[in-house]
Structures are given as C-alpha cells and as structure tokens.
Write a protein that holds these residues in place. Structure first.
Motif, mmCIF file in Angstrom:
data_model
loop_
_atom_site.group_PDB
_atom_site.id
_atom_site.type_symbol
_atom_site.label_atom_id
_atom_site.label_comp_id
_atom_site.label_asym_id
_atom_site.label_seq_id
_atom_site.Cartn_x
_atom_site.Cartn_y
_atom_site.Cartn_z
ATOM 1 N N LYS A 69 49.800 -28.898 6.204
ATOM 2 C CA LYS A 69 49.546 -29.128 7.621
ATOM 3 C C LYS A 69 49.152 -27.797 8.274
ATOM 4 O O LYS A 69 49.763 -26.766 8.031
ATOM 5 N N GLY A 70 48.099 -27.842 9.075
ATOM 6 C CA GLY A 70 47.644 -26.646 9.783
ATOM 7 C C GLY A 70 46.713 -25.774 8.960
ATOM 8 O O GLY A 70 46.208 -24.779 9.448
ATOM 9 N N GLN A 71 46.478 -26.168 7.721
ATOM 10 C CA GLN A 71 45.574 -25.384 6.882
ATOM 11 C C GLN A 71 44.144 -25.708 7.305
ATOM 12 O O GLN A 71 43.757 -26.859 7.417
ATOM 13 N N THR A 72 43.354 -24.699 7.549
ATOM 14 C CA THR A 72 41.984 -24.931 7.997
ATOM 15 C C THR A 72 41.055 -24.969 6.800
ATOM 16 O O THR A 72 41.385 -24.486 5.724
ATOM 17 N N ALA A 73 39.870 -25.513 7.001
ATOM 18 C CA ALA A 73 38.908 -25.660 5.913
ATOM 19 C C ALA A 73 38.077 -24.399 5.705
ATOM 20 O O ALA A 73 37.131 -24.414 4.941
ATOM 21 N N THR A 74 38.381 -23.332 6.397
ATOM 22 C CA THR A 74 37.565 -22.126 6.282
ATOM 23 C C THR A 74 37.825 -21.415 4.961
ATOM 24 O O THR A 74 38.830 -20.746 4.810
ATOM 25 N N SER A 75 36.941 -21.574 4.058
ATOM 26 C CA SER A 75 36.898 -20.915 2.753
ATOM 27 C C SER A 75 38.218 -20.854 1.974
ATOM 28 O O SER A 75 38.364 -20.034 1.093
ATOM 29 N N SER A 76 39.188 -21.701 2.306
ATOM 30 C CA SER A 76 40.389 -21.748 1.475
ATOM 31 C C SER A 76 40.245 -22.947 0.545
ATOM 32 O O SER A 76 40.069 -24.072 0.997
ATOM 33 N N TYR A 77 40.271 -22.678 -0.731
ATOM 34 C CA TYR A 77 40.123 -23.733 -1.732
ATOM 35 C C TYR A 77 41.395 -23.820 -2.557
ATOM 36 O O TYR A 77 42.155 -22.860 -2.637
ATOM 37 N N LYS A 78 41.622 -24.989 -3.162
ATOM 38 C CA LYS A 78 42.804 -25.183 -4.001
ATOM 39 C C LYS A 78 42.352 -25.700 -5.363
ATOM 40 O O LYS A 78 41.291 -26.317 -5.479
ATOM 41 N N PRO A 79 43.145 -25.457 -6.420
ATOM 42 C CA PRO A 79 42.750 -25.922 -7.749
ATOM 43 C C PRO A 79 42.879 -27.446 -7.873
ATOM 44 O O PRO A 79 43.730 -28.050 -7.240
ATOM 45 N N ALA A 80 41.999 -28.020 -8.706
ATOM 46 C CA ALA A 80 42.035 -29.464 -8.959
ATOM 47 C C ALA A 80 41.672 -29.722 -10.416
ATOM 48 O O ALA A 80 40.901 -28.968 -11.013
ATOM 49 N N ILE A 81 42.228 -30.801 -10.968
ATOM 50 C CA ILE A 81 41.896 -31.226 -12.321
ATOM 51 C C ILE A 81 41.096 -32.515 -12.203
ATOM 52 O O ILE A 81 41.479 -33.440 -11.475
#
Length: 189
Positions: A143-155
């Motif tokens: 919550k509150g995380q913005t979409a500005t260049s923050s990426y997370k790992p995914a499989i």
C-alpha cells in the motif's frame, strides 16, 4: 553473396568471412565525437560455434551469405533438440540447442518463428519481438507504493524470472520482450 555496409548488419544476419559462415549475435554502431564511426559485430561461427568480435568502419563492406528464411511453428523439445514444422509444406526440421541459445526459455508450443537456413541446414532462429506469459508467483503490492520505476521479481508460467511493476499480481498475463525478457505491458486479451 551480397555486399552490404557494416552499419546495415543486424542480429540474425549471416556473414561470410574467409570462406566461413558466421551468424551475427549483436551489431552495435559507435559514433564518437572525434574520429571515424565504427560498427562492432559479435558473431558465432556456424561450423563449430566459436564466438568472435570484429570491428569495422561503418562504411566498410562485408559479405552477407544468401540464406533462406521461412516461418515455422514450434512443436516440442527432446534430447535431439527443438522441433519445428513449416505450416505450408508440413516439412519438419530439428534445430540443435546451441542455435536456439538463451532464447529457448521464450519458446511456446505453436509459436511461429523465422528460421534461416543455408544449404538446408538451420543456422539461426528469430523469435517474435514480444511474447505473452502468465505471472504465477510475485510479491503482493504494498500500500502506498508508487509505480515510479520500482519493480518487483516475478516467476512466469514457463519458469523464467523477470521484473514487473508493483500493480501486477499472480494470474496476470503480461507481454515481454524476447530480446532481454523485460516487461512491456499487461496483455490485452
């Protein structure tokens, strides 16, 4: 054989140097502030798989080999390699793993690829620029995380790992670049 200038050489092209065939892995043009623009070409010799790098002036001519390009559908992989079928003639061919290389992770059953052949032997495989996969596992969005260049790992459903934006959750179908496996957008299907 056709002569082309070095700056027109692209990934997947086949060149002839000293009567040996080489498939181009990468071709980069460099334009320094001073001096002559150059093209650096990373290649793999088709006969034995040896990799080499050559540098040319961008206006220098190199010989491109005459190769046949045809569209094939991917069927399956086994111990002998990867199997494809030409949907017009129903001809099936087998491509060794070393020709597919790192791209094998992006192959999907039924996918149409372009295979280049020289004297009926496959020498390079070109995948579509973008493919669709489903995310099977990723961290929940904070919550509150913005979409500005923050990426997370995914499989993904093929077992590959990539980085996705925070709003992507498990079960979402996404579009990826086959060249580097990077996220492009959410699939529109």
């Amino acid at each position: 054989m056709v002569k082309v200038i070095a700056s027109q050489v692209r990934k997947g092209n086949v060149l002839e140097l000293e009567s040996q065939l080489y498939v181009v892995l990468t071709a980069e043009n460099f334009h320094p502030g001073k001096g002559t623009p150059t093209t650096q070409i990373d290649m793999r010799r088709i006969s034995d798989g040896v990799k080499t790098t050559q540098r040319y002036k961008t206006t220098e001519q190199v010989e491109r080999a005459f190769i046949e390009d045809h569209d094939f559908n991917y069927l399956y992989e086994d111990g002998d390699g990867f199997h494809f079928m030409n949907m017009e003639s129903y001809e099936q061919i087998q491509v060794p793993e070393d020709i597919i290389g790192d791209q094998k992770v992006w192959l999907k059953e039924g996918m149409t690829v372009r295979i280049s052949r020289f004297n009926e032997a496959p020498i390079s495989v070109e995948l579509p620029a973008r493919v669709v996969f489903e995310v099977v596992e990723t961290e929940p969005a904070m919550k509150g995380q913005t979409a500005t260049s923050s990426y997370k790992p995914a499989i993904l459903d093929n077992g590959a790992r990539t980085m996705v934006p925070p709003h992507i959750s498990a079960g979402t179908r996404i579009v990826l670049q086959t060249e580097d496996g990077s996220y492009v957008e959410r699939a529109k299907d």
